[in-house]
Design a protein around this motif. Sequence first.
Motif, PDB file in Angstrom:
ATOM      1  N   GLY A   1       1.232   3.942 -13.279  1.00  0.00           N
ATOM      2  CA  GLY A   1       2.566   3.519 -13.702  1.00  0.00           C
ATOM      3  C   GLY A   1       3.617   4.591 -13.563  1.00  0.00           C
ATOM      4  O   GLY A   1       4.706   4.465 -14.121  1.00  0.00           O
TER       5      GLY A   1
ATOM      6  N   LYS B   1      -5.928  -1.627  -5.689  1.00  0.00           N
ATOM      7  CA  LYS B   1      -4.495  -1.503  -6.010  1.00  0.00           C
ATOM      8  C   LYS B   1      -3.724  -2.573  -5.250  1.00  0.00           C
ATOM      9  O   LYS B   1      -3.255  -2.357  -4.129  1.00  0.00           O
ATOM     10  N   GLU B   2      -3.636  -3.722  -5.864  1.00  0.00           N
ATOM     11  CA  GLU B   2      -2.958  -4.849  -5.223  1.00  0.00           C
ATOM     12  C   GLU B   2      -1.570  -5.037  -5.814  1.00  0.00           C
ATOM     13  O   GLU B   2      -1.413  -5.025  -7.038  1.00  0.00           O
ATOM     14  N   PRO B   3      -0.582  -5.281  -4.981  1.00  0.00           N
ATOM     15  CA  PRO B   3       0.729  -5.636  -5.526  1.00  0.00           C
ATOM     16  C   PRO B   3       0.676  -7.060  -6.081  1.00  0.00           C
ATOM     17  O   PRO B   3      -0.080  -7.895  -5.588  1.00  0.00           O
ATOM     18  N   LYS B   4       1.458  -7.313  -7.113  1.00  0.00           N
ATOM     19  CA  LYS B   4       1.474  -8.659  -7.719  1.00  0.00           C
ATOM     20  C   LYS B   4       1.823  -9.710  -6.683  1.00  0.00           C
ATOM     21  O   LYS B   4       1.323 -10.819  -6.712  1.00  0.00           O
TER      22      LYS B   4
ATOM     23  N   ALA C   1       4.073   3.631  -3.914  1.00  0.00           N
ATOM     24  CA  ALA C   1       3.408   2.398  -4.345  1.00  0.00           C
ATOM     25  C   ALA C   1       1.999   2.697  -4.838  1.00  0.00           C
ATOM     26  O   ALA C   1       1.555   2.160  -5.858  1.00  0.00           O
ATOM     27  N   CYS C   2       1.280   3.544  -4.134  1.00  0.00           N
ATOM     28  CA  CYS C   2      -0.087   3.879  -4.530  1.00  0.00           C
ATOM     29  C   CYS C   2      -0.103   4.602  -5.870  1.00  0.00           C
ATOM     30  O   CYS C   2      -0.888   4.263  -6.763  1.00  0.00           O
TER      31      CYS C   2
ATOM     32  N   SER D   1      -1.712  -1.652  -1.903  1.00  0.00           N
ATOM     33  CA  SER D   1      -0.279  -1.473  -2.154  1.00  0.00           C
ATOM     34  C   SER D   1       0.410  -0.614  -1.106  1.00  0.00           C
ATOM     35  O   SER D   1       1.578  -0.842  -0.782  1.00  0.00           O
ATOM     36  N   CYS D   2      -0.297   0.360  -0.574  1.00  0.00           N
ATOM     37  CA  CYS D   2       0.331   1.224   0.438  1.00  0.00           C
ATOM     38  C   CYS D   2       0.719   0.412   1.666  1.00  0.00           C
ATOM     39  O   CYS D   2       1.812   0.580   2.228  1.00  0.00           O
TER      40      CYS D   2
ATOM     41  N   TRP E   1       2.114   4.564  -8.212  1.00  0.00           N
ATOM     42  CA  TRP E   1       2.569   3.661  -9.272  1.00  0.00           C
ATOM     43  C   TRP E   1       1.413   2.790  -9.750  1.00  0.00           C
ATOM     44  O   TRP E   1       1.226   2.580 -10.953  1.00  0.00           O
ATOM     45  N   GLN E   2       0.636   2.304  -8.818  1.00  0.00           N
ATOM     46  CA  GLN E   2      -0.511   1.473  -9.185  1.00  0.00           C
ATOM     47  C   GLN E   2      -1.585   2.288  -9.899  1.00  0.00           C
ATOM     48  O   GLN E   2      -2.390   1.749 -10.645  1.00  0.00           O
ATOM     49  N   GLU E   3      -1.579   3.594  -9.672  1.00  0.00           N
ATOM     50  CA  GLU E   3      -2.579   4.454 -10.301  1.00  0.00           C
ATOM     51  C   GLU E   3      -2.365   4.557 -11.807  1.00  0.00           C
ATOM     52  O   GLU E   3      -3.275   4.374 -12.593  1.00  0.00           O
TER      53      GLU E   3
END
Length: 107
Positions: free
Chosen positions: A28, A63-66, A21-22, A75-76, A24-26
């Motif tokens: 994609g 890094k926030e999830p939608k 997750a981390c 996100s982690c 991916w937010q970095e």
Amino acid sequence: MNIPIKINSDNCRGCRRCEMACSWQENGMINPKNAGIKIHILDEVGKHLPVLNQQCYEAFCGKEPKEAAGQGIPSCVFACAFDALTMGDTDDNQNESIENEGGMNHA
Ligand code: SF4
Ligand code: SF4
């Protein structure tokens, strides 16, 4: 340290969703090498130990999830389905020691 991410390694299953997750937010892409968290395998005691970068505690990484936008949950933490990563109080002991835990290897 202002970001109260709390680690409970007893709950960690080594799934590495947090790393994915981390990263991916970095950018994609899913690449645990780009994550601010690493999951270590402690072979001698048969458990996993999540270890966050120091910066993750010092300021919100953004890094926030939608699904949880605006809640200040990285996100982690959001990705961890086993409560091995949670948001605690600001005066919590935020990281567990890796000393005396036996051998340490990256997952
Ligand atoms: S901290 Fe949570 S998401 Fe990360 S490997 Fe452990 S159980 Fe999985
Ligand atoms: S706090 Fe942010 S930068 Fe640190 S591991 Fe979690 S998502 Fe990545």
